[in-house]
Design a protein around this motif. Structure first.
Motif, PDB file in Angstrom:
ATOM      1  N   GLY A 154       6.179   2.398 -38.707  1.00 35.85           N
ATOM      2  CA  GLY A 154       6.946   3.502 -39.031  1.00 35.85           C
ATOM      3  C   GLY A 154       7.706   4.181 -38.362  1.00 35.85           C
ATOM      4  N   GLU A 155       6.877   4.930 -36.642  1.00 40.27           N
ATOM      5  CA  GLU A 155       7.478   5.881 -35.800  1.00 40.27           C
ATOM      6  C   GLU A 155       7.440   5.267 -34.723  1.00 40.27           C
ATOM      7  N   LEU A 156       7.620   3.841 -33.990  1.00 38.97           N
ATOM      8  CA  LEU A 156       8.016   3.500 -32.728  1.00 38.97           C
ATOM      9  C   LEU A 156       7.986   4.276 -31.999  1.00 38.97           C
ATOM     10  N   TYR A 157       8.815   5.221 -31.443  1.00 43.87           N
ATOM     11  CA  TYR A 157       8.894   6.407 -30.529  1.00 43.87           C
ATOM     12  C   TYR A 157       7.383   6.968 -30.034  1.00 43.87           C
ATOM     13  N   GLY A 158       7.299   7.382 -31.430  1.00 45.27           N
ATOM     14  CA  GLY A 158       5.466   8.815 -31.519  1.00 45.27           C
ATOM     15  C   GLY A 158       4.801   7.807 -31.219  1.00 45.27           C
ATOM     16  N   GLU A 159       4.642   6.529 -32.119  1.00 42.81           N
ATOM     17  CA  GLU A 159       3.695   5.794 -31.435  1.00 42.81           C
ATOM     18  C   GLU A 159       3.093   5.325 -29.646  1.00 42.81           C
ATOM     19  N   GLN A 160       4.394   5.333 -29.281  1.00 44.55           N
ATOM     20  CA  GLN A 160       4.380   5.497 -27.553  1.00 44.55           C
ATOM     21  C   GLN A 160       3.724   6.777 -27.101  1.00 44.55           C
ATOM     22  N   SER A 203      12.305  -7.456 -23.139  1.00 43.24           N
ATOM     23  CA  SER A 203      13.250  -6.768 -23.630  1.00 43.24           C
ATOM     24  C   SER A 203      12.336  -5.434 -24.042  1.00 43.24           C
ATOM     25  N   VAL A 204      12.400  -3.580 -24.084  1.00 46.78           N
ATOM     26  CA  VAL A 204      12.247  -3.089 -25.408  1.00 46.78           C
ATOM     27  C   VAL A 204      12.127  -1.639 -25.466  1.00 46.78           C
ATOM     28  N   ARG A 205      12.192  -0.896 -25.859  1.00 48.70           N
ATOM     29  CA  ARG A 205      12.567   0.205 -25.973  1.00 48.70           C
ATOM     30  C   ARG A 205      11.431   1.049 -25.894  1.00 48.70           C
ATOM     31  N   HIS A 206      12.345   2.342 -25.145  1.00 44.89           N
ATOM     32  CA  HIS A 206      10.727   3.400 -24.414  1.00 44.89           C
ATOM     33  C   HIS A 206      11.497   4.198 -24.696  1.00 44.89           C
ATOM     34  N   HIS A 207      10.134   5.341 -25.040  1.00 40.89           N
ATOM     35  CA  HIS A 207      10.800   6.583 -25.604  1.00 40.89           C
ATOM     36  C   HIS A 207      10.527   7.692 -24.472  1.00 40.89           C
ATOM     37  N   GLU A 208      10.924   7.521 -23.075  1.00 44.17           N
ATOM     38  CA  GLU A 208      10.980   7.764 -22.379  1.00 44.17           C
ATOM     39  C   GLU A 208      12.117   7.518 -21.244  1.00 44.17           C
ATOM     40  N   LEU A 209      12.139   6.391 -21.084  1.00 38.64           N
ATOM     41  CA  LEU A 209      13.183   5.463 -19.820  1.00 38.64           C
ATOM     42  C   LEU A 209      14.037   4.616 -20.740  1.00 38.64           C
ATOM     43  N   GLY A 210      14.101   4.417 -22.153  1.00 42.75           N
ATOM     44  CA  GLY A 210      15.710   3.851 -23.099  1.00 42.75           C
ATOM     45  C   GLY A 210      15.548   2.444 -22.978  1.00 42.75           C
ATOM     46  N   PRO A 211      16.010   1.295 -23.289  1.00 38.25           N
ATOM     47  CA  PRO A 211      15.769   0.465 -23.028  1.00 38.25           C
ATOM     48  C   PRO A 211      15.429  -0.319 -21.604  1.00 38.25           C
ATOM     49  N   ILE A 212      14.642  -0.924 -21.613  1.00 38.20           N
ATOM     50  CA  ILE A 212      13.979  -1.477 -20.053  1.00 38.20           C
ATOM     51  C   ILE A 212      13.537  -2.856 -20.589  1.00 38.20           C
ATOM     52  N   ALA A 221      -2.759   4.477 -35.124  1.00 36.80           N
ATOM     53  CA  ALA A 221      -2.722   3.220 -35.350  1.00 36.80           C
ATOM     54  C   ALA A 221      -1.644   2.953 -34.163  1.00 36.80           C
ATOM     55  N   ALA A 222      -1.215   2.042 -33.510  1.00 28.41           N
ATOM     56  CA  ALA A 222       0.450   2.155 -33.264  1.00 28.41           C
ATOM     57  C   ALA A 222       0.305   0.536 -32.744  1.00 28.41           C
ATOM     58  N   GLY A 223       1.411   0.179 -32.816  1.00 27.50           N
ATOM     59  CA  GLY A 223       1.885  -1.217 -33.573  1.00 27.50           C
ATOM     60  C   GLY A 223       2.016  -1.854 -31.513  1.00 27.50           C
ATOM     61  N   LEU A 224       2.436  -3.204 -31.852  1.00 27.15           N
ATOM     62  CA  LEU A 224       1.835  -4.035 -30.800  1.00 27.15           C
ATOM     63  C   LEU A 224       3.612  -3.660 -30.122  1.00 27.15           C
ATOM     64  N   LEU A 225       4.621  -2.875 -30.650  1.00 23.17           N
ATOM     65  CA  LEU A 225       6.246  -2.635 -30.027  1.00 23.17           C
ATOM     66  C   LEU A 225       5.643  -2.024 -28.953  1.00 23.17           C
ATOM     67  N   ALA A 226       4.827  -1.002 -29.170  1.00 21.50           N
ATOM     68  CA  ALA A 226       4.796   0.426 -28.380  1.00 21.50           C
ATOM     69  C   ALA A 226       3.861  -0.148 -27.315  1.00 21.50           C
ATOM     70  N   TYR A 227       2.842  -0.596 -27.929  1.00 25.04           N
ATOM     71  CA  TYR A 227       1.541  -1.111 -26.834  1.00 25.04           C
ATOM     72  C   TYR A 227       2.628  -2.174 -25.469  1.00 25.04           C
ATOM     73  N   GLU A 228       3.964  -3.519 -26.241  1.00 24.87           N
ATOM     74  CA  GLU A 228       4.461  -4.092 -25.451  1.00 24.87           C
ATOM     75  C   GLU A 228       5.296  -3.011 -24.717  1.00 24.87           C
ATOM     76  N   ALA A 229       5.948  -1.319 -25.247  1.00 27.36           N
ATOM     77  CA  ALA A 229       6.735  -0.674 -23.899  1.00 27.36           C
ATOM     78  C   ALA A 229       6.108  -0.459 -22.816  1.00 27.36           C
ATOM     79  N   LEU A 230       5.182   0.128 -23.113  1.00 26.27           N
ATOM     80  CA  LEU A 230       3.909   0.736 -21.732  1.00 26.27           C
ATOM     81  C   LEU A 230       3.322   0.215 -20.803  1.00 26.27           C
ATOM     82  N   ARG A 231       3.278  -1.951 -21.545  1.00 26.02           N
ATOM     83  CA  ARG A 231       3.538  -2.839 -20.100  1.00 26.02           C
ATOM     84  C   ARG A 231       4.431  -3.137 -19.834  1.00 26.02           C
ATOM     85  N   VAL A 232       5.504  -3.276 -20.126  1.00 27.61           N
ATOM     86  CA  VAL A 232       6.629  -3.539 -19.256  1.00 27.61           C
ATOM     87  C   VAL A 232       7.049  -2.051 -18.593  1.00 27.61           C
ATOM     88  N   GLU A 233       6.864  -1.477 -19.387  1.00 28.63           N
ATOM     89  CA  GLU A 233       6.889   0.326 -17.831  1.00 28.63           C
ATOM     90  C   GLU A 233       5.977  -0.230 -16.749  1.00 28.63           C
TER      91      GLU A 233
END
Length: 321
Positions: free
Chosen positions: A26-32, A282-291, A181-193
């Motif tokens: 429920g908190e995509l950017y907060g989890e990142q 492709s992901v949405r990153h909490h600082e970089l935006g869509p990457i 707990a953080a979800g896979l979307l947060a984990y994947e955003a940091l992986r792509v970064e």
């Protein structure tokens, strides 16, 4: 296999290859941000867990995998690939030896195929291969986490954080003690970064390790023969890979992210131009935006503006042309 952590408040199930765990809570950017700050954990319990035991486990795996393993110290994390006879990537194994057993986690639902291959190569070696997915789960603690763990847990510690193999029945208790707990979307955003490739997303049926920057980290160039080694050596010594991984900053004004497989073209050629690659993640990153990460032809100019479908994209080099 469905994780009990999908019962946590706000959990939204992941889909596709990551089905069985939460995409987010429920908190995509907060989890990142929590992961980037070294807080919380990620449920990776949908991944396969494979163990190899026996006195010859390291020397045997050394013959089959792309990594140098004969002198792997207990507790030292490493990663390795299994290649086809033509050098194409089939499996990525994230390994650690605890002094008696090699533990590996692999992509979801790939452990059976991996074990079938390993079993076919046992011959007279004193090793035992087992699928431990039903009994053990993987969770990820981010870099900087100060969470204390029981000594009996097997841990892979890397610059990106700690991958923990824990009894599956302890998942709920672990979440209560080590949240949020953080979800896979947060984990994947940091992986792509971090430009880290993933089998099945950054790879297709003809991907070789050089294209993704896996030479060195997962492929050791000064070791003996393994399946696909001739291709690895030939490309390293005599040529360049046909494609290269790139990191993309996507136009933030677009509502939708370009999905996996979206064609990548030169912006100058327009959306009907010749396809030069494809989006891998492709992901949405909490600082970089869509990457995104993408695999493109090696000769694509490094300073060229690109189009991912209809989305403008600026590239950064991951693998040099």
């Amino acid at each position: 296999m469905t994780s009990p952590l999908l019962d946590l408040p706000g959990a939204v199930p992941a889909e596709g290859r990551d089905e069985g765990v939460a995409a987010h809570y429920g908190e995509l950017y907060g989890e990142q941000r929590a992961l980037a700050d070294g807080r919380g954990f990620v449920d990776l319990s949908h991944r396969g867990v494979v163990t190899v035991t026996g006195p010859e486990r390291l020397s045997w795996l050394h013959l089959l995998l792309t990594q140098h393993l004969t002198e792997l110290p207990p507790g030292q994390a490493t990663e390795a690939l299994i290649l086809s006879a033509h050098g194409h990537i089939e499996h990525a194994l994230y390994l650690v030896d605890d002094g008696e057993t090699v533990w590996a986690h692999v992509e979801p639902d790939t452990q059976e195929a991996l074990i079938a291959y390993l079993e076919s190569m046992k011959f007279f070696y004193r090793v035992e291969v087992a699928d431990r997915t039903a009994d053990f789960a993987v969770v990820h603690l981010p870099a900087g986490s100060i969470a204390e763990l029981p000594e009996e847990y097997v841990v892979r510690e890397t610059p990106a954080g700690r991958d923990v193999f824990l009894p599956r029945k302890q998942l709920t208790a672990f979440a209560a003690e080590h949240g949020p707990a953080a979800g896979l979307l947060a984990y994947e955003a940091l992986r792509v970064e971090a430009h880290r490739p993933r089998v099945g997303l950054e790879t297709d049926h003809r991907t070789i390790p050089h294209e993704l920057g896996w030479i060195g980290s997962a492929v050791h160039l000064q070791k003996g023969c393994y399946r696909g080694q001739e291709t690895v050596a030939r490309v390293h010594n005599l040529g360049k890979p046909p494609r290269r991984l790139v990191f993309l900053h996507l136009d933030g004004s677009e509502v939708l992210l370009p999905p996996h497989g979206t064609p990548v073209r030169l912006a100058a050629d327009g959306p009907e131009g010749r396809q030069l690659g494809f989006i891998t993640t492709s992901v949405r990153h909490h600082e970089l935006g869509p990457i995104a990460l993408a695999l493109v032809k090696r000769n694509v100019p490094v300073d060229a503006a690109l189009l991912a479908g209809g989305t403008a994209a600026a590239q950064e080099i991951v693998v040099a042309p």
